[in-house]
Scaffold this active site. Sequence first.
Site, PDB file in Angstrom:
ATOM      1  N   GLU A   1      43.277  52.723  35.777  1.00 53.69           N
ATOM      2  CA  GLU A   1      43.653  52.988  37.158  1.00 53.69           C
ATOM      3  C   GLU A   1      43.167  51.870  38.068  1.00 53.69           C
ATOM      4  O   GLU A   1      41.975  51.541  38.064  1.00 53.69           O
ATOM      5  CB  GLU A   1      43.029  54.301  37.638  1.00 53.69           C
ATOM      6  CG  GLU A   1      43.337  55.497  36.768  1.00 53.69           C
ATOM      7  CD  GLU A   1      42.489  56.706  37.126  1.00 53.69           C
ATOM      8  OE1 GLU A   1      42.853  57.802  36.708  1.00 53.69           O
ATOM      9  OE2 GLU A   1      41.455  56.531  37.821  1.00 53.69           O
ATOM     10  N   CYS A   2      44.054  51.301  38.848  1.00 54.37           N
ATOM     11  CA  CYS A   2      43.704  50.331  39.883  1.00 54.37           C
ATOM     12  C   CYS A   2      42.829  49.220  39.313  1.00 54.37           C
ATOM     13  O   CYS A   2      43.322  48.358  38.585  1.00 54.37           O
ATOM     14  CB  CYS A   2      43.042  51.039  41.062  1.00 54.37           C
ATOM     15  SG  CYS A   2      43.085  50.068  42.600  1.00 54.37           S
ATOM     16  N   GLY A   3      41.537  49.194  39.586  1.00 53.64           N
ATOM     17  CA  GLY A   3      40.678  48.163  39.042  1.00 53.64           C
ATOM     18  C   GLY A   3      40.705  48.112  37.526  1.00 53.64           C
ATOM     19  O   GLY A   3      40.611  47.030  36.931  1.00 53.64           O
TER      20      GLY A   3
ATOM     21  N   SER B   1      48.327  51.887  36.031  1.00 51.70           N
ATOM     22  CA  SER B   1      48.963  51.717  37.345  1.00 51.70           C
ATOM     23  C   SER B   1      47.877  51.524  38.389  1.00 51.70           C
ATOM     24  O   SER B   1      46.680  51.613  38.092  1.00 51.70           O
ATOM     25  CB  SER B   1      49.823  52.935  37.707  1.00 51.70           C
ATOM     26  OG  SER B   1      49.013  53.993  38.176  1.00 51.70           O
TER      27      SER B   1
END
Length: 419
Positions: free
Chosen positions: A319-321, A412
């Site tokens: 997720e993200c990072g 994502s």
Amino acid sequence: MNTAFLIAAPMSGSGKTTVARGLMGLYTQKGYTVQPFKCGPDYIDTKFHTAVCHRPSINLDTFMASPEHVRELFHRYGDEADLCIVEGMMGLFDGYDRERGSAYEIARVLDIPVVLVVDARSAAYSMAALLSGFINFRKDIRFAGVIYNKVGSGKHAAMLRQVCEDLGIECLGCLPKQTELEVGGRYLGLDFSEKTKDEGIGNKVNDVFAEHIAWNRLLDISNPSPLNTILTPRPLLLENTLIARNAESFSFIYQENIDRLANVAFFDPEKDVPLLEGVDLLYLPGGYPEKHLEALVKNEACRMAIKHYAERGGSIVAECGGMMYLCERIVTDDGEYPMCGVLPYSITARRADRRLSLGYRQFTLDGKAYRGHEFHYTQFLGESPDSLIQVYDAKGNPVATPIFRFKNVLASYTHLYQI
């Protein structure tokens, strides 16, 4: 629990985070077991709650979860505490669609009273009109009282207390404009890796709150209504889960995501080399990897172990990072930094490329509905890659957030609730 209340405000910037942290710290210092909660998807304020209360802070969100789930979380984590303090978000009635998803909705779902924090700078009796509007706008929540923030003098405080008397609502305190409280606000701000350890600041804030807040009275008038909530056993998912976690690079994790996973172990991608044999799920949450790129690059053995695990078909949620870490490289104003190379994309964290992407996200994949939240300034370098499926915001409008699938990797920019 014996007592519970929600701290809200007419708008962001009124001081509710400072008041939430101050009351959590004060009651904890006085020997109460305080269970903290945060309205909405915020994963930063919860860190400061946890640091002060020494208990994980739990997100309560009526977009990412049903009202029944929110009530169950509240009672599951709060039943053994003396006091539950819920910090609201934005203004009391600000949600993703009018008041839907707002702090007001959480107060109504849980039937707990609201403490309204009001910035009293440059106003006196005009506060009567503002408070009257908030108190009377919806009749299905209860107000415990008002805490005025940034009060200029004793005379100013007396005028503000008169407002409460005329409206028939309790004044629970008048916090003065003081350096300690201003520092307290910054203490709760962006640099959560270091300043949460500064006990001296926290003790000063506690002293100010003990002097200027009617904390005993707040306990007396904040009894929550009993809810007919039956705690069902939480089904634990998977057998062995390995989660990347450290102070900043991989730190944005919803506590409920951890607690519903079985046999959880943690590792630090900046220092450790994970043992991935027998791991059912590798979870790479969000954070600020762009602030620790040299350490992540230096630990090449970790990056290669994760790449080989993904190529062998290992299950990963990033997720993200965490998704950024799986990409080919991260580019900053100082240079280019190789990452795991699982996903064939590059991320830019250059100042000139910074752009805020913010909001709730939802999508359905393989018959499963996912909901979460997106908050980042980094972007894909060049054109945004194609998405596996269409992603939507809270109102059902399509957004450009891409979802990636590589073998058994799901990645994502969205921070997922209930992975």
